[in-house]
Structures are given as C-alpha cells and as structure tokens.
Design a protein around this motif. Structure first.
Motif, PDB file in Angstrom:
ATOM      1  N   UNK A 163       0.873  -1.171   0.000  1.00  0.00           N
ATOM      2  CA  UNK A 163       0.000   0.000   0.000  1.00  0.00           C
ATOM      3  C   UNK A 163       0.919   1.233   0.000  1.00  0.00           C
ATOM      4  N   UNK A 164       1.400   1.622  -1.208  1.00  0.00           N
ATOM      5  CA  UNK A 164       2.344   2.746  -1.294  1.00  0.00           C
ATOM      6  C   UNK A 164       1.816   4.025  -0.652  1.00  0.00           C
ATOM      7  N   UNK A 165       0.507   4.196  -0.631  1.00  0.00           N
ATOM      8  CA  UNK A 165      -0.093   5.376  -0.010  1.00  0.00           C
ATOM      9  C   UNK A 165       0.307   5.488   1.469  1.00  0.00           C
ATOM     10  N   UNK A 166       0.342   4.356   2.173  1.00  0.00           N
ATOM     11  CA  UNK A 166       0.724   4.361   3.591  1.00  0.00           C
ATOM     12  C   UNK A 166       2.201   4.732   3.746  1.00  0.00           C
ATOM     13  N   UNK A 167       3.041   4.221   2.859  1.00  0.00           N
ATOM     14  CA  UNK A 167       4.468   4.556   2.931  1.00  0.00           C
ATOM     15  C   UNK A 167       4.679   6.042   2.620  1.00  0.00           C
ATOM     16  N   UNK A 168       3.946   6.569   1.658  1.00  0.00           N
ATOM     17  CA  UNK A 168       4.049   8.003   1.327  1.00  0.00           C
ATOM     18  C   UNK A 168       3.636   8.858   2.526  1.00  0.00           C
ATOM     19  N   UNK A 169       2.580   8.414   3.223  1.00  0.00           N
ATOM     20  CA  UNK A 169       2.136   9.143   4.417  1.00  0.00           C
ATOM     21  C   UNK A 169       3.248   9.159   5.463  1.00  0.00           C
ATOM     22  N   UNK A 170       3.895   8.015   5.688  1.00  0.00           N
ATOM     23  CA  UNK A 170       4.984   7.950   6.672  1.00  0.00           C
ATOM     24  C   UNK A 170       6.120   8.885   6.281  1.00  0.00           C
ATOM     25  N   UNK A 171       6.503   8.855   5.017  1.00  0.00           N
ATOM     26  CA  UNK A 171       7.606   9.713   4.575  1.00  0.00           C
ATOM     27  C   UNK A 171       7.254  11.193   4.748  1.00  0.00           C
ATOM     28  N   UNK A 172       6.015  11.566   4.442  1.00  0.00           N
ATOM     29  CA  UNK A 172       5.590  12.959   4.615  1.00  0.00           C
ATOM     30  C   UNK A 172       5.577  13.340   6.094  1.00  0.00           C
ATOM     31  N   UNK A 173       5.107  12.439   6.943  1.00  0.00           N
ATOM     32  CA  UNK A 173       5.069  12.706   8.387  1.00  0.00           C
ATOM     33  C   UNK A 173       6.489  12.825   8.949  1.00  0.00           C
ATOM     34  N   UNK A 174       7.391  11.987   8.455  1.00  0.00           N
ATOM     35  CA  UNK A 174       8.793  12.091   8.900  1.00  0.00           C
ATOM     36  C   UNK A 174       9.403  13.410   8.438  1.00  0.00           C
ATOM     37  N   UNK A 175       9.055  13.858   7.248  1.00  0.00           N
ATOM     38  CA  UNK A 175       9.560  15.149   6.749  1.00  0.00           C
ATOM     39  C   UNK A 175       9.053  16.295   7.617  1.00  0.00           C
ATOM     40  N   UNK A 176       7.771  16.224   8.015  1.00  0.00           N
ATOM     41  CA  UNK A 176       7.220  17.260   8.901  1.00  0.00           C
ATOM     42  C   UNK A 176       7.958  17.274  10.234  1.00  0.00           C
TER      43      UNK A 176
END
Length: 195
Positions: A163-176
């Motif tokens: 579920x690439x969407x979940x991984x993208x969310x994690x990466x965005x949250x880590x960037x924040x």
C-alpha cells in the motif's frame, strides 16, 4: 544528540494482519518498526487493545511514533490517543476503520478532535464501515479524509499487498517531524542566511 526520526507503529485489526497484508509489507519497509500484538486478536475488546498499544510503546523505549492502524486497530488507536494525551504517537493513520456500532462501542470512542494530527482512509465498498460513517468519524476526530473508491476493506483479500499510499504518508510525516527539528539543530553558518 542526533535527531531520530519517528518510528513506525503497526496496529493490526481483528485476526492480526497476515503475511500478504499491506501492514506486514509496510512493517518490512522500516527496520525499526514495531507491531502491536494482541494476546487474542480474535476478541475485539477496546480497552484491552488500547492498553496493549500503551504497553508496546513502553517496552519500545523513548522516541516519537507514527501509528498506522487498520480496522478494529483504528478504534483501539483512537481510544489510546483520547485516553493518553501525552502519548509519544506524533501522527496517526487510520485505514478502513471498523464500524463501532457493529461492536456496540460508539459511546466508548472519542467524539471530539484527537490530540494528534491524523488521516483517515476509507472505501466506498467497505463491508466493515460505510463511507458516510467513515467521513463522520474523520470529522469528529479532526482527521483529514480520503475515500479510495470501491476497494473493499483495504486488506489482502481486497488485493492490497503493498500500500504505497501508507508509505508516502509515513515519509511525509517524517519530513514534517524533521522540519520541526531543523531550527534547533541548524549550524551557525545556516543561521547567517536568516539574519
């Protein structure tokens, strides 16, 4: 002390998430990820499940977390966040929550904005929660909301291994999280440009 990005906490639903489930795939993407393992994943007991989240965090040690929950695990995570405003969970991703009314738990869940940034991802054909109900809970919790369309319960049976969407969310949250830390760790020569 060097900055440590938030770790990933996987919170499965009923019957856990098997080897073909996207949560298992996601856990494999992050070597420091942890999974909340219920003593009996076939018995949906909200208080016990929320307490298990707390115990998992205590054993895992210090640091911030990004929680990724599925199905009944979403309800346990919402309860945990409401009960523990000091939780080390920084952000939460709710994927295909189970309908609280199916378990007689609607009144046991928070009906106000959660104390953490969150996102709720739903489906228009989820047998466990209607899209309208998912939108209502997202609104109550102050979660951003996405409906992926007719994709069932967003699990392995519905065709979701990765579920690439979940991984993208994690990466965005880590960037924040990293962006919030940056001013505290900026070097002197970086500050010169801010003058």
């Amino acid at each position: 002390m060097a900055y440590k990005p938030p770790r990933v906490l996987i919170i499965p639903g009923l019957h856990d998430s098997g080897p073909a489930h996207w949560q298992t795939w996601l856990q494999g993407q992050y070597r420091d990820a942890r999974r909340v393992t219920q003593r009996d994943p076939s018995r949906p007991e909200l208080e016990r499940w929320a307490e298990r989240i707390q115990r998992t965090l205590e054993v895992a040690g210090d640091g911030e977390w990004l929680a990724v929950a599925h199905s009944f695990g979403c309800l346990a995570l919402a309860r945990h966040l409401a009960d523990r405003p000091g939780s080390p969970i920084r952000e939460a991703l709710f994927v295909a929550p189970a309908e609280p009314d199916k378990f007689g738990l609607a009144e046991a869940l928070p009906h106000q904005r959660l104390p953490r940034r969150s996102r709720l991802i739903a489906s228009s054909t989820d047998p466990w929660m209607s899209a309208a109900s998912a939108a209502r809970w997202a609104h109550r919790w102050g979660s951003s909301y996405s409906n992926l369309g007719p994709v069932g319960h967003i699990n392995a049976e519905a065709g979701f291994g990765p579920l690439p969407l979940a991984k993208s969310w994690i990466e965005a949250a880590r960037s924040r999280a990293a962006a919030e830390q940056r001013p505290r760790h900026a070097e002197f020569r970086e500050w010169a440009f801010a003058v």
